[in-house]
Design an enzyme around this catalytic site. Structure first.
Site, short mmCIF file in Angstrom:
data_model
loop_
_atom_site.label_atom_id
_atom_site.label_comp_id
_atom_site.label_asym_id
_atom_site.label_seq_id
_atom_site.Cartn_x
_atom_site.Cartn_y
_atom_site.Cartn_z
N SER A 119 0.82 -1.21 0.00
CA SER A 119 0.00 0.00 0.00
C SER A 119 0.85 1.25 0.00
O SER A 119 0.35 2.33 -0.27
CB SER A 119 -0.84 0.06 1.28
OG SER A 119 -1.56 -1.10 1.47
N HIS A 140 -0.90 -2.30 -7.07
CA HIS A 140 -1.66 -2.01 -5.86
C HIS A 140 -3.16 -2.09 -6.12
O HIS A 140 -3.76 -1.17 -6.69
CB HIS A 140 -1.26 -0.62 -5.34
CG HIS A 140 -1.94 -0.23 -4.08
ND1 HIS A 140 -2.21 1.08 -3.75
CD2 HIS A 140 -2.42 -0.97 -3.04
CE1 HIS A 140 -2.82 1.12 -2.59
NE2 HIS A 140 -2.97 -0.11 -2.14
N GLU A 152 -3.33 0.76 -8.96
CA GLU A 152 -2.21 1.70 -9.10
C GLU A 152 -0.99 0.86 -9.50
O GLU A 152 -0.66 -0.10 -8.79
CB GLU A 152 -1.88 2.35 -7.75
CG GLU A 152 -2.67 3.59 -7.43
CD GLU A 152 -2.20 4.25 -6.13
OE1 GLU A 152 -2.07 5.47 -6.11
OE2 GLU A 152 -1.97 3.56 -5.12
N ASN A 190 -3.06 6.20 -0.96
CA ASN A 190 -2.92 6.26 0.49
C ASN A 190 -2.29 7.54 0.99
O ASN A 190 -2.45 7.90 2.16
CB ASN A 190 -2.16 5.03 0.99
CG ASN A 190 -3.10 3.85 1.07
OD1 ASN A 190 -4.21 3.98 1.56
ND2 ASN A 190 -2.69 2.71 0.55
P1 NAI Z 1 -3.78 -9.80 5.94
O1 NAI Z 1 -3.23 -9.66 7.31
O2 NAI Z 1 -5.25 -10.01 5.75
O3 NAI Z 1 -3.05 -11.03 5.17
C1 NAI Z 1 -1.65 -11.22 5.12
C2 NAI Z 1 -1.41 -12.72 4.90
O4 NAI Z 1 -0.02 -12.92 4.58
C3 NAI Z 1 -1.69 -13.60 6.13
O5 NAI Z 1 -2.57 -14.65 5.76
C4 NAI Z 1 -0.32 -14.15 6.53
O6 NAI Z 1 -0.39 -15.48 7.03
C5 NAI Z 1 0.40 -14.13 5.20
N1 NAI Z 1 1.87 -14.08 5.31
C6 NAI Z 1 2.63 -13.30 6.12
N2 NAI Z 1 3.93 -13.51 5.88
C7 NAI Z 1 4.01 -14.44 4.87
C8 NAI Z 1 5.09 -15.07 4.17
N3 NAI Z 1 6.36 -14.77 4.47
N4 NAI Z 1 4.79 -15.98 3.20
C9 NAI Z 1 3.50 -16.29 2.92
N5 NAI Z 1 2.44 -15.71 3.55
C10 NAI Z 1 2.69 -14.81 4.51
O7 NAI Z 1 -3.29 -8.50 5.13
P2 NAI Z 1 -3.98 -7.75 3.87
O8 NAI Z 1 -4.94 -6.74 4.35
O9 NAI Z 1 -4.41 -8.77 2.88
O10 NAI Z 1 -2.72 -6.93 3.30
C11 NAI Z 1 -1.70 -7.56 2.57
C12 NAI Z 1 -0.93 -6.53 1.79
O11 NAI Z 1 -1.82 -5.82 0.91
C13 NAI Z 1 -0.21 -5.46 2.63
O12 NAI Z 1 1.00 -5.12 2.01
C14 NAI Z 1 -1.20 -4.31 2.57
O13 NAI Z 1 -0.57 -3.06 2.77
C15 NAI Z 1 -1.70 -4.44 1.14
N6 NAI Z 1 -3.00 -3.81 0.90
C16 NAI Z 1 -4.00 -3.89 1.84
C17 NAI Z 1 -5.22 -3.28 1.60
C18 NAI Z 1 -6.32 -3.38 2.62
O14 NAI Z 1 -7.33 -2.68 2.47
N7 NAI Z 1 -6.20 -4.23 3.62
C19 NAI Z 1 -5.50 -2.54 0.36
C20 NAI Z 1 -4.40 -2.59 -0.60
C21 NAI Z 1 -3.21 -3.17 -0.30
#
Ligand code: NAI
Length: 283
Positions: A119, A140, A152, A190
């Site tokens: 993000s 993104h 993005e 963001n």
């Molecule tokens: P989340 O916490 O829902 O999911 C992250 C997942 O990654 C978890 O299931 C975790 O077990 C897994 N994980 C962590 N380390 C790992 C590794 N080394 N290898 C494999 N899996 C691993 O997080 P979310 O919200 O899906 O965010 C993920 C990314 O997307 C972040 O970089 C965030 O900034 C970005 N993002 C989030 C948005 C949102 O609205 N939540 C919007 C756009 C981008």
């Protein structure tokens, strides 16, 4: 270059959404997570959303079956060995992302493009963890991925034109709208959105109004479809905090200081909708 097989790393809210949209658009997809429970939850969520889409007549049962047939799960990064494109959606933390990209670089085919759904973190720095910075790019997606039209696309300092074109074309195939953005903290979305959310949290912290009232003001008074406090819960309070820290550090400007209440909630494990509690409670 033609992208056929895709790996999505991280089966959380974003990774599962990206995997779903790619499978629906005809790509073969491997959804990877190091946490088996998270992977299972992500796969189940995709099936649930596709079933709901069939129920609402937004897709046929055949389309659902085909999408699910193209989707497989993985817990090993080395499964990227025959993928043309890998997109990472793990936690918003530079050290974790660099480690994933370093490992990926060693196992993914030479031609593969490596993307991050970060993000706010610098793509240039993530790319430097690999030996193929010209094939690293930011892609993104917005939350929820199946619904939101924008992607993005962030070019790192060394991202090649070929890589950019391949990802722009893939974004179009996913039926999303690409916007090219330079690699500066928070990109566009963001950098504009998150200080507003942080300020909304400050108004709660200072007792100016309750979370419900802040949301009502912004919905009815400024025509936002969702109030900023609800949106923060929906994004994940940990992700909101990471992004504010990236903006604060990246620009060195106190206007980006994260609200202490946001920090406290994250420390308590109140991460928003995904953990069942944030500013609101979820069952
Ligand atoms: P989340 O916490 O829902 O999911 C992250 C997942 O990654 C978890 O299931 C975790 O077990 C897994 N994980 C962590 N380390 C790992 C590794 N080394 N290898 C494999 N899996 C691993 O997080 P979310 O919200 O899906 O965010 C993920 C990314 O997307 C972040 O970089 C965030 O900034 C970005 N993002 C989030 C948005 C949102 O609205 N939540 C919007 C756009 C981008």
């Amino acid at each position: 270059m033609t992208i056929k097989k895709v790996m999505v790393i991280g089966a959380g809210q974003m990774g599962a959404g990206i995997a779903q949209v790619c499978a629906q658009s005809g790509f073969n997809v491997l959804l990877n997570d190091m946490n088996e429970a998270a992977l299972e939850k992500g796969m189940k969520n995709i099936e649930k959303l596709l079933t709901r889409a069939v129920g609402k007549k937004r897709m046929t049962d055949r389309d659902k079956t085909d999408a699910l047939r193209r989707l497989n799960s993985s817990t090993e990064l080395k499964d990227a060995h025959d993928c043309d494109f890998v997109i990472e959606a793990v936690v918003e933390n530079m050290e974790v992302k660099k480690k994933v990209f370093g490992e990926l670089d060693a196992v993914a085919p030479k031609h593969a493009i490596l993307a991050s759904n970060t993000s706010s973190l610098p793509i240039t720095e993530i790319a430097a963890a690999t030996n193929r910075p010209e094939q690293v790019i930011g892609m993104h997606f917005m939350n929820p991925v199946p619904v939101m039209k924008l992607v993005e696309i962030i070019r790192g300092l060394q991202t090649s034109d070929d890589t950019y074109k391949a990802i722009e074309s893939m974004t179009n195939k996913l039926n999303k709208t690409p916007v090219e953005v330079k690699d500066f903290p928070g990109f566009v979305s963001n950098r504009v959105l998150m200080p507003m959310i942080n300020e909304a949290i400050y108004t709660v912290y200072e007792g100016v109004a309750s979370p419900e009232d802040v949301d009502t003001v912004m919905k009815l008074g400024t025509n936002h479809p969702m109030g900023p406090i609800t949106l923060a819960d929906f994004i994940g309070l940990d992700t909101c905090l990471y992004i504010m820290e990236v903006l604060h550090e990246g620009f060195g400007d106190s206007k980006y200081r994260p609200c202490p209440l946001l920090r406290q909630y994250v420390k308590a494990g109140w991460l928003g909708k995904k953990s069942g509690r944030g500013f609101y409670q979820y069952s």
